[in-house]
Design an enzyme around this catalytic site. Structure first.
Site, PDB file in Angstrom:
ATOM      1  N   GLU A  20      26.241  13.735 -21.375  1.00 16.27           N
ATOM      2  CA  GLU A  20      27.037  14.414 -22.400  1.00 16.27           C
ATOM      3  C   GLU A  20      27.016  13.719 -23.753  1.00 16.27           C
ATOM      4  O   GLU A  20      27.963  13.808 -24.515  1.00 16.27           O
ATOM      5  CB  GLU A  20      28.503  14.554 -21.933  1.00 16.27           C
ATOM      6  CG  GLU A  20      28.634  14.959 -20.493  1.00 16.27           C
ATOM      7  CD  GLU A  20      30.062  15.231 -20.078  1.00 16.27           C
ATOM      8  OE1 GLU A  20      30.340  16.417 -19.833  1.00 16.27           O
ATOM      9  OE2 GLU A  20      30.866  14.301 -20.029  1.00 16.27           O
ATOM     10  N   GLU A  21      25.943  13.010 -24.028  1.00 15.23           N
ATOM     11  CA  GLU A  21      25.936  12.195 -25.246  1.00 15.23           C
ATOM     12  C   GLU A  21      24.868  12.559 -26.261  1.00 15.23           C
ATOM     13  O   GLU A  21      25.113  12.479 -27.457  1.00 15.23           O
ATOM     14  CB  GLU A  21      25.765  10.721 -24.874  1.00 15.23           C
ATOM     15  CG  GLU A  21      26.918  10.207 -24.051  1.00 15.23           C
ATOM     16  CD  GLU A  21      26.663   8.831 -23.470  1.00 15.23           C
ATOM     17  OE1 GLU A  21      27.619   8.109 -23.224  1.00 15.23           O
ATOM     18  OE2 GLU A  21      25.483   8.498 -23.250  1.00 15.23           O
ATOM     19  N   GLU A  68      34.108   5.353 -10.492  1.00 12.55           N
ATOM     20  CA  GLU A  68      32.856   5.705 -11.174  1.00 12.55           C
ATOM     21  C   GLU A  68      31.923   4.495 -11.296  1.00 12.55           C
ATOM     22  O   GLU A  68      30.729   4.584 -11.044  1.00 12.55           O
ATOM     23  CB  GLU A  68      33.187   6.251 -12.573  1.00 12.55           C
ATOM     24  CG  GLU A  68      31.984   6.726 -13.358  1.00 12.55           C
ATOM     25  CD  GLU A  68      32.392   7.204 -14.748  1.00 12.55           C
ATOM     26  OE1 GLU A  68      32.756   6.351 -15.603  1.00 12.55           O
ATOM     27  OE2 GLU A  68      32.360   8.434 -14.995  1.00 12.55           O
ATOM     28  N   TRP A  79      33.472  18.684 -27.668  1.00 12.98           N
ATOM     29  CA  TRP A  79      32.725  18.122 -26.531  1.00 12.98           C
ATOM     30  C   TRP A  79      31.227  18.236 -26.783  1.00 12.98           C
ATOM     31  O   TRP A  79      30.818  19.002 -27.671  1.00 12.98           O
ATOM     32  CB  TRP A  79      33.107  18.859 -25.231  1.00 12.98           C
ATOM     33  CG  TRP A  79      32.917  17.990 -24.017  1.00 12.98           C
ATOM     34  CD1 TRP A  79      31.976  18.125 -23.042  1.00 12.98           C
ATOM     35  CD2 TRP A  79      33.693  16.832 -23.681  1.00 12.98           C
ATOM     36  NE1 TRP A  79      32.109  17.114 -22.117  1.00 12.98           N
ATOM     37  CE2 TRP A  79      33.157  16.302 -22.484  1.00 12.98           C
ATOM     38  CE3 TRP A  79      34.780  16.165 -24.274  1.00 12.98           C
ATOM     39  CZ2 TRP A  79      33.673  15.151 -21.871  1.00 12.98           C
ATOM     40  CZ3 TRP A  79      35.285  15.021 -23.667  1.00 12.98           C
ATOM     41  CH2 TRP A  79      34.725  14.530 -22.475  1.00 12.98           C
TER      42      TRP A  79
HETATM   43  C1  NOJ Z   1      32.933  10.720 -21.795  1.00 15.46           C
HETATM   44  C2  NOJ Z   1      31.619  11.211 -21.333  1.00 15.46           C
HETATM   45  O1  NOJ Z   1      31.763  12.008 -20.214  1.00 15.46           O
HETATM   46  C3  NOJ Z   1      30.702  10.054 -21.053  1.00 15.46           C
HETATM   47  O2  NOJ Z   1      29.481  10.488 -20.545  1.00 15.46           O
HETATM   48  C4  NOJ Z   1      30.516   9.314 -22.307  1.00 15.46           C
HETATM   49  O3  NOJ Z   1      29.629   8.252 -22.107  1.00 15.46           O
HETATM   50  C5  NOJ Z   1      31.863   8.846 -22.814  1.00 15.46           C
HETATM   51  N1  NOJ Z   1      32.771   9.951 -22.962  1.00 15.46           N
HETATM   52  C6  NOJ Z   1      31.752   8.093 -24.109  1.00 15.46           C
HETATM   53  O4  NOJ Z   1      31.251   8.956 -25.104  1.00 15.46           O
HETATM   54  C1  NOJ Z   2      30.806  11.361 -17.356  1.00 11.35           C
HETATM   55  C2  NOJ Z   2      29.410  11.522 -16.906  1.00 11.35           C
HETATM   56  O1  NOJ Z   2      28.580  10.985 -17.896  1.00 11.35           O
HETATM   57  C3  NOJ Z   2      29.090  12.965 -16.688  1.00 11.35           C
HETATM   58  O2  NOJ Z   2      27.797  13.074 -16.169  1.00 11.35           O
HETATM   59  C4  NOJ Z   2      30.064  13.587 -15.741  1.00 11.35           C
HETATM   60  O3  NOJ Z   2      29.785  14.945 -15.627  1.00 11.35           O
HETATM   61  C5  NOJ Z   2      31.475  13.370 -16.211  1.00 11.35           C
HETATM   62  N1  NOJ Z   2      31.715  11.993 -16.510  1.00 11.35           N
HETATM   63  C6  NOJ Z   2      32.466  13.798 -15.163  1.00 11.35           C
HETATM   64  O4  NOJ Z   2      32.305  13.032 -14.000  1.00 11.35           O
END
Ligand code: NOJ
Ligand code: NOJ
Length: 515
Positions: free
Chosen positions: A236-237, A483, A163
């Site tokens: 998270e990227e 979302e 992650w």
């Molecule tokens: C799941 C992450 O939570 C999201 O922020 C991200 O854009 C996608 N995976 C694709 O990497």
């Molecule tokens: C993807 C989003 O980018 C992130 O900010 C979030 O925490 C997770 N999804 C869970 O909702």
């Protein structure tokens, strides 16, 4: 029987009226149309607010319909267990949405709703202690590195897959949520020492002598030692230093310093205040790009920097009813021009935004601030299920955050009784005042007694409403929020019943109600 002639007569009268009355003069039509559409927005918001609270609570244990097997205190991101799997507790999503629950509790601690909320808030608190003390892929409690772990299994155990970690916004957001719970609790009880929870209920939250056992203090220690270290962004990227993260960290340290002083922990109070100041003076200014004319979300990133994380950072990183002027608050020039630049980008990027505007959208006078579906950032390619070459979509939580930013701008100006206009903010103010005979002068501070003030406030509110109209338009018939909504056809996409979508919507509506 009498009814029939009556109906016929009434019908006749209406018929005659319809054909004999000339159309309303132009100048009346708009206010009337606006009043009608506002009315329907108002009644929808009222209904949707209840739905959002219910659906949010469905995702929270104990008690939530969608989380029967989750550890008490868990807030899952969404009930979706595959395509995509969001059945986890993200520290960020949980802290943000729980803080909305704290607000609901604080508003009326003895309400019916609050009797459901108290066990949830207490369970959330207890569970956070467990998460903090876990050994997880980000580290452990010993050097606090484990506090940067972004997500956990619904049973409270660590998630061990690969992650984007660590994410350093989580501890700051959690500290803020728990500080506001502590405050709300304190206000309703004559003393923390004398509470329904027994003696010294607050001890697990803050105890100067037992830092390892103090949930808030552990988070503040983490923030104060790691704010300068890079980590993954809220999406998270990407790894680096991020505006959203820095803003919530600065606020956590500011409020943490006050809390530490209150709990007779002067050494910590001074340390948190010092780190807050360093963060504010050394790091935060770097996020303003004079060249781009807007804030950037991540330093030294190949991305352009426009991002809904800028708005979220301002919203969550600023104390709500503070009359002090805080750097990069929602009402600041830097945030407002960034909002404008983001909305403009998203408007032209997503086909649904160029669809003929809904008739209930009375905001067409602002071509740039008209309601627009807003996503995470221009370069986004996550479509709610995976990476898509077509690019990303608008998000409910981002669209709501635009509305909340505009409402909080009104709230602040009214509270401090002034609206300073600087040249940096002019692109925003010019867009807001488009087609008005009033124009705002840079360098002037408008007061409520100036005729311009009311017009600006009214326009800000209407612009905020226009973004809520977009949320309304894409919400399904049952009032559910996922979302994202599709950039082409507007239908909901991605994780369904996203807890954060409900939380962000509630925050925006509640900001609107405060006006
Ligand atoms: C799941 C992450 O939570 C999201 O922020 C991200 O854009 C996608 N995976 C694709 O990497
Ligand atoms: C993807 C989003 O980018 C992130 O900010 C979030 O925490 C997770 N999804 C869970 O909702």
């Amino acid at each position: 029987m009498l009814l029939v002639p009556f109906v016929l007569v009434a019908y006749g009268v209406l018929y005659a009226l319809a054909y004999s009355i000339p159309p309303l003069p132009e100048s009346w039509q708009r206010p009337l149309q606006e009043a009608l559409s506002r009315d329907s927005l108002d009644s929808w918001l009222e209904r949707e607010e209840d739905i959002a609270i219910d659906r949010l609570l469905d995702n929270v244990a104990p008690g939530g319909r969608n989380v029967r097997d989750a550890a008490p205190g868990t807030v899952i991101a969404s009930p979706s267990r595959h395509h995509p799997n969001y059945y986890y507790q993200w520290v960020r999503d949980a802290a943000i949405t729980t803080s909305t629950l704290v607000d609901l509790y604080a508003e009326d601690p003895y309400s019916f709703l609050s009797s459901d909320l108290v066990p949830i808030l207490d369970a959330y608190t207890v569970l956070q202690y467990k998460l903090q003390h876990s050994n997880n892929p980000s580290g452990s409690f010993d050097d606090l590195s484990g506090l940067g772990e972004p997500k956990f299994e619904a049973d409270g155990s660590p998630f061990t897959g690969s992650w984007g970690r660590p994410q350093r916004d989580g501890p700051a957001l959690r500290a803020l949520t728990l500080i506001s719970y502590l405050k709300a609790y304190n206000e309703t009880h004559s003393s923390l020492w004398d509470s329904d929870f027994g003696d010294e209920w607050f001890r697990p939250l803050y105890d100067a002598d037992m830092p390892a056992d103090s949930i808030i203090k552990a988070d503040l220690e983490y923030v104060s030692h790691y704010w300068n270290a890079s980590g993954f962004d809220l999406w998270e990227e990407v790894e680096g230093l991020h505006f959203f993260t820095a803003m919530v960290q600065a606020r956590a340290l500011r409020e943490g310093a006050k809390l530490a002083a209150l709990f007779e922990d002067p050494g910590a109070a001074a340390w948190y205040a010092l780190q807050a100041r360093k963060l504010e003076e050394e790091l935060l200014p770097k996020f303003w790009s004079e060249r781009n004319g807007h804030l950037v979300e991540t330093l030294d990133s190949p991305r352009g920097g426009l991002d809904c994380g800028l708005l979220l950072g301002a919203l969550h990183g600023t104390e709500r009813n503070s009359t002090a002027t805080e750097r990069f608050a929602p009402y600041s020039d830097e945030v407002l021009v960034s909002l404008l630049a983001l909305a403009r980008d998203q408007r032209y990027r997503f086909p649904i935004n160029s669809a003929p505007s809904d008739s209930s959208n009375a905001e067409s006078e602002f071509s740039l601030l008209q309601g627009t579906g807003v996503g995470r950032y221009p370069e986004d390619v996550y479509d709610g299920y995976g990476t898509s070459p077509r690019g990303g979509n608008p998000w409910f939580l981002c669209t709501s955050s635009v509305a909340e930013t505009l409402f909080r701008t009104v709230e602040h100006a009214v509270a401090v009784e002034q609206l300073p206009i600087s040249s940096r903010g002019m692109p925003f103010w010019d867009a807001l005042m488009e087609n008005s005979s009033t124009s705002l002068e840079p360098g002037r501070t408008y007061k409520p007694t100036d005729p311009e003030f009311d017009e600006v406030m009214a326009r800000l509110r209407r612009a905020g409403d226009a973004f809520l109209v977009v949320v309304k338009k894409h919400t399904d018939a049952e009032g559910r929020l996922s979302e994202q909504f599709d950039r082409w056809n507007g239908y909901e996409r991605g994780a369904e019943d996203l807890t954060w979508s409900y939380g962000a919507f509630l925050q925006a509506v509640r900001a609107r109600q405060r006006l």
